[in-house]
Motif scaffolding. Structure first.
Motif, PDB file in Angstrom:
ATOM      1  N   MET A  13      -0.684  -7.564  11.333  1.00 58.03           N
ATOM      2  CA  MET A  13      -0.567  -8.910  11.905  1.00 58.03           C
ATOM      3  C   MET A  13      -1.641  -9.843  11.365  1.00 58.03           C
ATOM      4  N   ALA A  14      -2.822  -9.307  11.078  1.00 56.40           N
ATOM      5  CA  ALA A  14      -3.891 -10.136  10.529  1.00 56.40           C
ATOM      6  C   ALA A  14      -3.567 -10.586   9.110  1.00 56.40           C
ATOM      7  N   LEU A  15      -2.706  -9.822   8.420  1.00 56.95           N
ATOM      8  CA  LEU A  15      -2.393 -10.118   7.023  1.00 56.95           C
ATOM      9  C   LEU A  15      -1.097 -10.879   6.812  1.00 56.95           C
ATOM     10  N   GLY A  16      -0.166 -10.782   7.745  1.00 57.66           N
ATOM     11  CA  GLY A  16       1.125 -11.419   7.512  1.00 57.66           C
ATOM     12  C   GLY A  16       2.007 -11.463   8.728  1.00 57.66           C
ATOM     13  N   ASN A  17       3.276 -11.784   8.500  1.00 59.33           N
ATOM     14  CA  ASN A  17       4.246 -11.948   9.579  1.00 59.33           C
ATOM     15  C   ASN A  17       5.295 -10.850   9.628  1.00 59.33           C
ATOM     16  N   LYS A  18       5.287  -9.963   8.646  1.00 61.31           N
ATOM     17  CA  LYS A  18       6.317  -8.931   8.589  1.00 61.31           C
ATOM     18  C   LYS A  18       5.711  -7.649   8.030  1.00 61.31           C
ATOM     19  N   ILE A  19       5.932  -6.540   8.746  1.00 59.39           N
ATOM     20  CA  ILE A  19       5.437  -5.237   8.323  1.00 59.39           C
ATOM     21  C   ILE A  19       6.648  -4.348   8.043  1.00 59.39           C
ATOM     22  N   THR A  20       6.713  -3.813   6.845  1.00 64.65           N
ATOM     23  CA  THR A  20       7.783  -2.889   6.464  1.00 64.65           C
ATOM     24  C   THR A  20       7.150  -1.557   6.113  1.00 64.65           C
ATOM     25  N   VAL A  21       7.684  -0.473   6.695  1.00 60.62           N
ATOM     26  CA  VAL A  21       7.220   0.876   6.392  1.00 60.62           C
ATOM     27  C   VAL A  21       8.422   1.664   5.874  1.00 60.62           C
ATOM     28  N   VAL A  22       8.313   2.195   4.661  1.00 58.87           N
ATOM     29  CA  VAL A  22       9.376   2.991   4.042  1.00 58.87           C
ATOM     30  C   VAL A  22       8.776   4.357   3.745  1.00 58.87           C
ATOM     31  N   SER A  23       9.478   5.429   4.136  1.00 56.24           N
ATOM     32  CA  SER A  23       8.868   6.743   3.991  1.00 56.24           C
ATOM     33  C   SER A  23       9.901   7.857   3.882  1.00 56.24           C
ATOM     34  N   ARG A  24       9.437   8.987   3.339  1.00 61.14           N
ATOM     35  CA  ARG A  24      10.192  10.238   3.375  1.00 61.14           C
ATOM     36  C   ARG A  24       9.203  11.391   3.289  1.00 61.14           C
ATOM     37  N   THR A  25       9.613  12.532   3.846  1.00 59.52           N
ATOM     38  CA  THR A  25       8.725  13.690   3.972  1.00 59.52           C
ATOM     39  C   THR A  25       8.846  14.697   2.837  1.00 59.52           C
ATOM     40  N   SER A  26       9.842  14.556   1.990  1.00 57.76           N
ATOM     41  CA  SER A  26       9.985  15.436   0.830  1.00 57.76           C
ATOM     42  C   SER A  26      10.833  14.732  -0.220  1.00 57.76           C
ATOM     43  N   ARG A  27      10.829  15.281  -1.403  1.00 53.04           N
ATOM     44  CA  ARG A  27      11.607  14.711  -2.501  1.00 53.04           C
ATOM     45  C   ARG A  27      13.097  14.647  -2.141  1.00 53.04           C
ATOM     46  N   LYS A  28      13.575  15.615  -1.363  1.00 54.25           N
ATOM     47  CA  LYS A  28      14.992  15.695  -1.015  1.00 54.25           C
ATOM     48  C   LYS A  28      15.335  14.999   0.301  1.00 54.25           C
ATOM     49  N   ALA A  29      14.342  14.604   1.047  1.00 51.41           N
ATOM     50  CA  ALA A  29      14.576  13.965   2.351  1.00 51.41           C
ATOM     51  C   ALA A  29      15.134  12.556   2.179  1.00 51.41           C
ATOM     52  N   ILE A  54       0.882  -1.165   0.000  1.00 46.66           N
ATOM     53  CA  ILE A  54       0.000   0.000   0.000  1.00 46.66           C
ATOM     54  C   ILE A  54       0.920   1.214   0.000  1.00 46.66           C
ATOM     55  N   ALA A  55       0.819   2.036  -1.040  1.00 47.21           N
ATOM     56  CA  ALA A  55       1.725   3.174  -1.192  1.00 47.21           C
ATOM     57  C   ALA A  55       0.932   4.442  -1.471  1.00 47.21           C
ATOM     58  N   ASP A  56       1.443   5.572  -0.976  1.00 49.99           N
ATOM     59  CA  ASP A  56       0.812   6.862  -1.236  1.00 49.99           C
ATOM     60  C   ASP A  56       1.871   7.936  -1.405  1.00 49.99           C
ATOM     61  N   ASN A  57       1.471   9.047  -2.000  1.00 50.28           N
ATOM     62  CA  ASN A  57       2.362  10.195  -2.114  1.00 50.28           C
ATOM     63  C   ASN A  57       1.886  11.321  -1.198  1.00 50.28           C
ATOM     64  N   GLY A  58       1.564  10.932   0.034  1.00 56.52           N
ATOM     65  CA  GLY A  58       1.124  11.895   1.039  1.00 56.52           C
ATOM     66  C   GLY A  58       2.304  12.614   1.665  1.00 56.52           C
ATOM     67  N   ILE A  59       2.140  13.031   2.902  1.00 60.31           N
ATOM     68  CA  ILE A  59       3.145  13.860   3.576  1.00 60.31           C
ATOM     69  C   ILE A  59       4.357  13.077   4.068  1.00 60.31           C
ATOM     70  N   GLY A  60       4.275  11.766   4.099  1.00 61.11           N
ATOM     71  CA  GLY A  60       5.382  10.956   4.591  1.00 61.11           C
ATOM     72  C   GLY A  60       5.462  10.970   6.110  1.00 61.11           C
ATOM     73  N   ILE A  61       6.409  10.205   6.623  1.00 58.02           N
ATOM     74  CA  ILE A  61       6.611  10.080   8.071  1.00 58.02           C
ATOM     75  C   ILE A  61       8.043  10.494   8.360  1.00 58.02           C
TER      76      ILE A  61
END
Length: 180
Positions: free
Chosen positions: A115-131, A74-81
């Motif tokens: 956890m209901a969907l799988g065994n491993k959760i990966t979150v990859v993020s950035r807050t701006s194009r240059k971050a 699940i991917a978005d181009n929101g504000i990032g974390i």
């Protein structure tokens, strides 16, 4: 006179949380809600209406059993974390939306849905194009084995994380969640 006792949950709690009653599509939608919130924040901040949420389901038959395995992206181009948020995002009960009108404010959705969907959760993020692109990875099976609630935080995302982020988000701010 009372004596304090340690009631920190054991890793066995993960078995209970995994069975929260989610149907798979409800769990996916719970994570999509986070993307919608990020797009709303982006719109309020910039006025841009070009936000997106992408979903990708992959599957492969397991060699050792009849089970089907794969991943949900699940991917978005929101504000990032930001970095501090990414270090806390997988902590049970942690919510950065508490006290807002956001869709999820309890700090359990990503974790229990994942956890209901799988065994491993990966979150990859950035807050701006240059971050800097950062990642947090929670291997739930490893927590059950070790008995420790721990996840891995990467100040610099691996080449694999960078490639998958670029494939689904591009060279923008945003967040990618992968459940395996």
């Amino acid at each position: 006179m009372s004596k304090k006792i340690d009631i920190t949950p054991s890793a066995d709690l993960l078995y209970s949380l995994r069975r929260t009653g989610y149907k798979w599509h409800e769990a996916v939608l719970d994570i999509v809600d986070n993307s919608v919130d990020a797009l709303k924040q982006r719109h309020l901040k910039t006025g841009k209406d070009d936000g997106f949420v992408k979903l990708k389901f992959t599957k492969q038959k397991s060699q050792s059993s009849k089970n089907v395995c794969g991943s949900i992206i699940i991917a978005d181009n929101g504000i990032g974390i930001d970095a501090s948020g990414l270090r806390e995002i997988l902590r049970m009960g942690q919510s950065f939306k508490r006290g807002t009108d956001a869709l999820g404010t309890f700090g359990m959705g990503l974790k229990t849905a994942g956890m209901a969907l799988g065994n491993k959760i990966t979150v990859v993020s950035r807050t701006s194009r240059k971050a800097k692109l950062r990642a947090a990875v929670w291997d739930i099976s490893e927590c059950v084995i070790t008995g420790k609630f721990e996840a891995d935080y990467y100040e610099k995302a691996s080449a694999g994380h960078v490639n998958i982020f670029k494939k689904y988000v591009g060279d923008k701010s945003g967040t990618l969640v992968m459940i395996e």
